[in-house]
Design a protein around this motif. Structure first.
Motif, PDB file in Angstrom:
ATOM      1  N   SER A 181      34.177  -8.201 -61.740  1.00  0.00           N
ATOM      2  CA  SER A 181      34.255  -9.239 -60.713  1.00  0.00           C
ATOM      3  C   SER A 181      35.621  -9.134 -60.033  1.00  0.00           C
ATOM      4  O   SER A 181      36.529  -8.459 -60.528  1.00  0.00           O
ATOM      5  N   ILE A 182      35.722  -9.813 -58.914  1.00  0.00           N
ATOM      6  CA  ILE A 182      36.969  -9.802 -58.150  1.00  0.00           C
ATOM      7  C   ILE A 182      37.565 -11.204 -58.194  1.00  0.00           C
ATOM      8  O   ILE A 182      36.882 -12.202 -57.889  1.00  0.00           O
ATOM      9  N   ALA A 183      38.827 -11.284 -58.578  1.00  0.00           N
ATOM     10  CA  ALA A 183      39.551 -12.551 -58.610  1.00  0.00           C
ATOM     11  C   ALA A 183      40.396 -12.674 -57.345  1.00  0.00           C
ATOM     12  O   ALA A 183      40.682 -11.665 -56.677  1.00  0.00           O
ATOM     13  N   PRO A 184      40.832 -13.877 -56.998  1.00  0.00           N
ATOM     14  CA  PRO A 184      41.663 -14.040 -55.805  1.00  0.00           C
ATOM     15  C   PRO A 184      42.898 -13.146 -55.810  1.00  0.00           C
ATOM     16  O   PRO A 184      43.275 -12.592 -54.770  1.00  0.00           O
ATOM     17  N   THR A 185      43.524 -12.996 -56.970  1.00  0.00           N
ATOM     18  CA  THR A 185      44.736 -12.175 -57.028  1.00  0.00           C
ATOM     19  C   THR A 185      44.446 -10.699 -56.765  1.00  0.00           C
ATOM     20  O   THR A 185      45.340  -9.961 -56.349  1.00  0.00           O
ATOM     21  N   ASP A 186      43.194 -10.260 -57.001  1.00  0.00           N
ATOM     22  CA  ASP A 186      42.848  -8.858 -56.748  1.00  0.00           C
ATOM     23  C   ASP A 186      42.928  -8.530 -55.253  1.00  0.00           C
ATOM     24  O   ASP A 186      43.131  -7.363 -54.882  1.00  0.00           O
ATOM     25  N   LEU A 187      42.749  -9.548 -54.414  1.00  0.00           N
ATOM     26  CA  LEU A 187      42.758  -9.286 -52.977  1.00  0.00           C
ATOM     27  C   LEU A 187      44.140  -8.871 -52.478  1.00  0.00           C
ATOM     28  O   LEU A 187      44.255  -8.279 -51.397  1.00  0.00           O
ATOM     29  N   THR A 188      45.166  -9.189 -53.243  1.00  0.00           N
ATOM     30  CA  THR A 188      46.517  -8.782 -52.823  1.00  0.00           C
ATOM     31  C   THR A 188      46.688  -7.270 -52.868  1.00  0.00           C
ATOM     32  O   THR A 188      47.642  -6.736 -52.284  1.00  0.00           O
ATOM     33  N   GLU A 189      45.757  -6.571 -53.535  1.00  0.00           N
ATOM     34  CA  GLU A 189      45.853  -5.113 -53.648  1.00  0.00           C
ATOM     35  C   GLU A 189      45.132  -4.373 -52.518  1.00  0.00           C
ATOM     36  O   GLU A 189      45.263  -3.153 -52.402  1.00  0.00           O
ATOM     37  N   ILE A 190      44.368  -5.070 -51.716  1.00  0.00           N
ATOM     38  CA  ILE A 190      43.499  -4.368 -50.768  1.00  0.00           C
ATOM     39  C   ILE A 190      44.234  -3.977 -49.493  1.00  0.00           C
ATOM     40  O   ILE A 190      45.264  -4.555 -49.133  1.00  0.00           O
ATOM     41  N   ARG A 191      43.686  -2.965 -48.840  1.00  0.00           N
ATOM     42  CA  ARG A 191      44.127  -2.568 -47.489  1.00  0.00           C
ATOM     43  C   ARG A 191      43.142  -3.215 -46.522  1.00  0.00           C
ATOM     44  O   ARG A 191      42.045  -2.700 -46.295  1.00  0.00           O
TER      45      ARG A 191
END
Length: 296
Positions: A181-191
């Motif tokens: 799953s994707i957590a909100p903090t994971d979005l900080t890694e995206i381009r």
């Protein structure tokens, strides 16, 4: 001078007989004569000459007859068209949408509309944002607008039809692709592949991310959701888009779509100048689209 006066006068000129017109109209001959007299009083000229075989128009009467005949034919034609439009048989429906709308929300509705109203036409005007759709409605250029439901606009009514959850589109070989799953903090890694600044969906997404304290640096920008997904497939970056069947045509595409349940869904639906004044054809198409969305 009334429209009925002109209609009776045209009938008299065509038949040359007051009694015949009276029988056709189920009235008396004096009543037919009264229509003609009103026209003569209004124009100040004699319009008919009486003879042993009936009546014939004078020179002035022929001038009025030619004009009235053409006008009545035009009005009768328009009334027939209006009657057909009121029964949904013919006419046109002008719809403004985004670039991805027809395929994702309206394809089945278009087919059913054509089957039900084979003499009617659908006109689609593609706009790059809901704001431009609202402007087209205000200008009277379209009947219906499929938009991201947002702030109220003066003179515009909005009807929510469905909520679209957000997903993260990532390429299969991306490190995020195989997470459970994707957590909100994971979005900080995206381009991040961003939508245009004036897109209402982009504004909704930015507000939701800001409330979570997430700031995304854009890698590139696109004009619509489909393009964002395509660039994610090519490995250019990651796309946060509403959940739509982007991969239905090619299930083997190297893409993963992770649900993002922590983001509030995006609401889409219809905008019109007024539902009460919408034509029967436009209401029919709007209802068919809503039925398609509800069946998804």
């Amino acid at each position: 001078m009334t429209f009925d006066d002109l209609r009776v006068f045209v009938a008299v000129c065509q038949t040359g007989n007051l009694s015949a017109v009276a029988r056709e109209l189920a009235c008396t001959q004096p009543a037919v004569s009264q229509h003609v007299k009103r026209l003569e009083q209004a124009t100040g000229v004699r319009l008919l000459e009486r003879g042993p075989d009936g009546v014939t128009p004078t020179l002035e009467g022929r001038v009025l007859y030619a004009a009235a005949r053409d006008g009545i034919l035009g009005v009768d034609s328009a009334l027939r068209q209006l009657s057909e439009m009121s029964r949904g048989q013919t006419g046109s429906v002008r719809v403004t949408t985004g670039a991805t709308t027809i395929r994702n929300f309206m394809s089945d509705a278009v087919v059913k509309f054509r089957q039900r109203h084979p003499c009617a036409t659908l006109e689609f005007h593609t706009m790059i944002s809901s704001r431009r759709c609202f402007e087209s409605l205000t200008e009277g250029a379209v009947d219906l607008a499929w938009v991201t439901i947002g702030d109220t606009n003066p003179g515009i009514e909005q009807r929510p039809v469905m909520d679209l959850p957000w997903v993260l589109a990532v390429r299969d070989d991306d490190p995020l692709a195989h997470r459970a799953s994707i957590a909100p903090t994971d979005l900080t890694e995206i381009r991040h592949i961003r939508l245009p600044d004036n897109a209402v969906s982009r504004i909704h997404l930015d507000i939701a991310l800001n409330r979570l304290g997430i700031q995304l640096a854009p890698e590139t920008g696109v004009a619509d959701w489909n393009t964002a997904v395509l660039l994610a497939e090519l490995g250019v970056g990651h796309a946060i888009v509403p959940a739509l069947p982007y991969s239905s045509a090619a299930p083997d595409r190297p893409l993963r779509f992770h649900p993002l349940p922590f983001l509030p869904p995006l609401t889409v639906g219809w905008a019109v100048r007024g539902w009460e004044t919408l034509s029967p054809l436009a209401r029919s198409f709007a209802n068919l689209v809503e039925q398609q969305c509800q069946s998804r």
